[in-house]
Motif scaffolding. Sequence first.
Motif, short mmCIF file in Angstrom:
data_model
loop_
_atom_site.label_atom_id
_atom_site.label_comp_id
_atom_site.label_asym_id
_atom_site.label_seq_id
_atom_site.Cartn_x
_atom_site.Cartn_y
_atom_site.Cartn_z
N TYR A 154 0.80 -1.32 -0.04
CA TYR A 154 -0.02 -0.07 0.10
C TYR A 154 0.76 1.24 -0.10
CZ TYR A 154 -4.76 0.78 0.19
OH TYR A 154 -6.16 1.34 -0.04
N LEU A 155 2.07 1.45 0.72
CA LEU A 155 2.51 2.42 1.07
C LEU A 155 4.05 2.51 0.20
CD1 LEU A 155 2.20 2.87 4.65
CD2 LEU A 155 0.91 3.93 2.82
N VAL A 156 5.00 1.33 0.15
CA VAL A 156 5.89 1.20 -0.55
C VAL A 156 5.96 1.10 -1.88
CG1 VAL A 156 8.31 0.14 -0.44
CG2 VAL A 156 7.01 0.22 1.53
N VAL A 157 5.25 0.39 -2.54
CA VAL A 157 4.95 0.14 -3.81
C VAL A 157 4.79 1.24 -4.89
CG1 VAL A 157 4.07 -1.15 -5.87
CG2 VAL A 157 4.87 -2.52 -3.58
N PRO A 158 3.60 2.12 -4.30
CA PRO A 158 3.49 3.22 -5.33
C PRO A 158 5.01 4.26 -5.37
CG PRO A 158 1.68 2.97 -3.75
CD PRO A 158 2.87 1.92 -3.28
N ARG A 159 5.32 4.31 -3.97
CA ARG A 159 6.47 5.32 -3.88
C ARG A 159 7.73 4.61 -4.74
NH1 ARG A 159 3.47 6.04 0.31
NH2 ARG A 159 3.39 8.05 1.44
N PHE A 160 7.82 3.39 -4.40
CA PHE A 160 9.10 2.66 -5.19
C PHE A 160 9.02 3.12 -6.92
CE2 PHE A 160 10.00 -0.94 -7.73
CZ PHE A 160 11.73 -1.24 -7.34
N LEU A 161 7.60 2.62 -7.21
CA LEU A 161 7.41 2.90 -8.95
C LEU A 161 7.70 4.15 -9.13
CD1 LEU A 161 4.46 0.66 -9.40
CD2 LEU A 161 6.67 0.32 -9.99
N ALA A 162 7.11 5.42 -8.34
CA ALA A 162 7.19 6.81 -8.61
C ALA A 162 8.52 6.98 -8.55
CB ALA A 162 6.30 7.57 -7.85
N SER A 163 9.47 6.70 -7.68
CA SER A 163 10.53 7.01 -7.53
C SER A 163 11.53 6.54 -8.67
CB SER A 163 11.15 6.51 -6.12
OG SER A 163 12.65 6.81 -5.93
N VAL A 164 11.43 5.44 -9.02
CA VAL A 164 11.97 4.89 -10.17
C VAL A 164 11.67 5.57 -11.45
CG1 VAL A 164 12.41 2.95 -11.99
CG2 VAL A 164 12.22 2.26 -9.34
N LEU A 165 10.33 5.97 -11.64
CA LEU A 165 10.02 6.84 -12.81
C LEU A 165 10.66 8.20 -12.59
CD1 LEU A 165 6.40 5.80 -13.53
CD2 LEU A 165 8.19 5.66 -15.16
N MET A 166 9.92 8.90 -11.82
CA MET A 166 10.62 10.09 -11.55
C MET A 166 12.11 10.44 -11.29
SD MET A 166 7.88 11.87 -12.31
CE MET A 166 8.16 13.56 -11.84
N GLY A 220 15.10 3.60 -7.47
CA GLY A 220 14.51 2.38 -6.79
C GLY A 220 15.24 2.36 -5.33
N THR A 221 16.66 2.41 -5.36
CA THR A 221 17.35 2.20 -3.93
C THR A 221 16.90 3.30 -2.84
OG1 THR A 221 18.80 1.29 -5.10
CG2 THR A 221 19.50 2.15 -3.02
N ILE A 222 16.83 4.45 -3.46
CA ILE A 222 16.34 5.60 -2.40
C ILE A 222 15.01 5.19 -1.88
CG2 ILE A 222 15.46 7.98 -2.57
CD1 ILE A 222 17.73 8.59 -4.55
N ALA A 223 14.01 4.75 -2.69
CA ALA A 223 12.69 4.49 -2.19
C ALA A 223 12.52 3.36 -1.24
CB ALA A 223 11.63 4.25 -3.28
N LEU A 224 13.44 2.31 -1.54
CA LEU A 224 13.52 1.11 -0.64
C LEU A 224 14.26 1.36 0.50
CD1 LEU A 224 14.23 -1.55 -3.56
CD2 LEU A 224 12.16 -1.49 -2.27
N VAL A 225 15.40 2.05 0.49
CA VAL A 225 15.94 1.96 1.81
C VAL A 225 15.38 3.23 2.71
CG1 VAL A 225 18.06 3.23 2.78
CG2 VAL A 225 18.23 1.92 0.74
N VAL A 248 18.34 9.09 4.79
CA VAL A 248 19.33 9.91 3.97
C VAL A 248 20.45 9.34 3.89
CG1 VAL A 248 20.20 12.15 3.71
CG2 VAL A 248 17.94 11.91 4.03
N VAL A 249 21.11 9.14 5.20
CA VAL A 249 22.50 8.48 5.36
C VAL A 249 22.40 6.90 4.64
CG1 VAL A 249 24.09 7.74 6.92
CG2 VAL A 249 22.73 9.72 7.52
N GLY A 250 21.37 6.20 4.96
CA GLY A 250 21.52 4.79 4.47
C GLY A 250 21.39 5.12 2.89
N SER A 251 20.59 5.79 2.41
CA SER A 251 20.52 6.04 0.87
C SER A 251 21.77 6.49 0.21
CB SER A 251 19.37 7.04 0.48
OG SER A 251 18.19 6.62 1.06
N LEU A 252 22.39 7.21 0.90
CA LEU A 252 23.63 7.82 0.23
C LEU A 252 24.73 6.67 0.47
CD1 LEU A 252 24.13 11.41 1.92
CD2 LEU A 252 23.48 10.71 -0.53
#
Lengths: 272, 248
Positions: A154-166, A220-225, A248-252
């Motif tokens: 419900y929460l992660v998948v839309p953000r994941f797809l949007a983050s990959v696309l955008m 994708g990574t930014i959204a997942l982390v 932020v630290v984890g994503s970097l």
Amino acid sequence: MTEAAAQTLDAATDEPPLPKRSALTDMLGELADLWRVTLDTLFYTFNHKREKGAVITQCYAIGNRSLFFMVVTMGFIGAIVVYQIGIQTARIIPDMSLVGATYVKLLIRDLAASVGAMPLATRVGAGIAAEIGSMVVTEQTDALRMSAADPVDYLVVPRFLASVLMGTSILLIGGAVAYFAGMLICNLSFDVNPYVYMNFSMVTSGDCILGFIKCLVYGGTIALVSSQRGLRTFGGSEGVGRATTEAVVGSLFAIITLNLIMSTIGNFLLPA
Amino acid sequence: MTITFRNIHKAFGPKKVLQGVSFTVRDGECFFIVGASGVGKSVLIKHLVGLLRPDDGDIFLDDTEVSRLTEREFYEVRKKCAMVFQSSTLFDSMTCEQNVALPLRKHMGLTMKDALTEARERLSQVHMSHFATAYPAEIGDGMRKRVAIARALTLKPSYVLFDEPTTSLDPVSARRTDVMIRELCDQFGVTSIVVSHDLVSIFGIADRIAMLYQGNVRLLGTREDFKNTDDPVVRQFMSGEAEGPMQV
Ligand SMILES: Nc1ncnc2c1ncn2[C@@H]1O[C@H](COP(=O)(O)OP(=O)(O)OP(=O)(O)O)[C@@H](O)[C@H]1O
Ligand SMILES: [Mg+2]
């Protein structure tokens, strides 16, 4: 000290010491959790119907959050990098004709994605972690689970797809801005004609493929982390703050590690 | 048709919250759990619906052990055992009616249209039909609580867990909620577990009460047992005195 208080103190010192949790076990636990979130996200991405408009809403949020910021940041970064390349080149060979050609190869193969992903991570990652984190501390994710809706779906998948696309689109736009900012600096500081600067002869299809893959992976990574950090939030608004920083630290950290891995593999499969 | 917690242990890192909690809730009973803030009441009831997993111990619901079910297997449990959360927890991005419709769509597979029709009916039962299309941020805390109750009851569950249902409600709404909880038990045979600090509710509608203290059940009994107890900790809790043997 009263007798009773002394007794309590004695009792307290008699207790066995708290088990120490090593940083290593903590990190392995986090990695295992990230892996689980990743697998679940991929599973739901391909196997489930999404709420109408969920991805669009997130695309808008991410684009809105980061486009202006990325254009400005990448513009400055592009200008600075080209200026430095120019100065160093001038020391060795006073011929500026290949600055544009070298720079665009570097930009496409690595810089646009890897450098651009960092400001993107601060902007998008923090937003995702804060949103999901505050839903966790207000028990909204528990309520989702009670309604038979998996928070990952419900929460992660839309953000994941949007983050990959955008994310990919914004990194590409950022790369273009960095390129043209470089052109401007080259022209103003080193008198390089834009026609000379716009030299794509060194760029191979391998560079483009590798650069594009990096954009997709970072998005994708930014959204997942960040989602994983958000889902693990505990402890009110302070916890949300902690989750945001860790996201932020984890994503970097993830971006830098993945860049090393992808660049190494890329050098074998898609040599420069 | 009973709920049994047997020797439940739960720790978060070094912090031991539950240390061997055991009790049984009888069929159709209105069972209250009381205790100081942070003692682990919310943590305890979340174990029943799989939102948290015990480190040790068993939980029986209708004679099946549930604590080791998978998340997906818990969906069946959550259909018959609903929960009203402490902080209302409506989804900010959905209107009240969409919030109430969500369990109908997810658990029962209803279409959005049917689910919304059904949801509006449920909202009118808690006198909230005027606010069906409002977003949670636009209504007050007490109203959100009523919508949350409507959402929990949409699937006509046989068990309902209420986490501080009357906190943040005005006295009138609080007593109405009490009446509703009592009616659920008496008329529909619903078994309720209510976490509460509200003495009026506790002494008004509880069949039995369990008090948690330092990770364990300190006293389990009827209202009379609680009124007549000699246990100084329980007496202090019930009278709400600042001075006493109770440790935080
Ligand atoms: N996910 C978690 N991670 C770490 N600690 C937690 C977590 N959830 C709860 N706790 C801790 O467990 C303890 C019990 O929490 P719980 O929410 O059950 O208290 P409570 O009895 O419901 O109190 P209140 O009346 O304030 O709601 C608290 O000290 C809390 O800090
Ligand atoms: Mg609580």
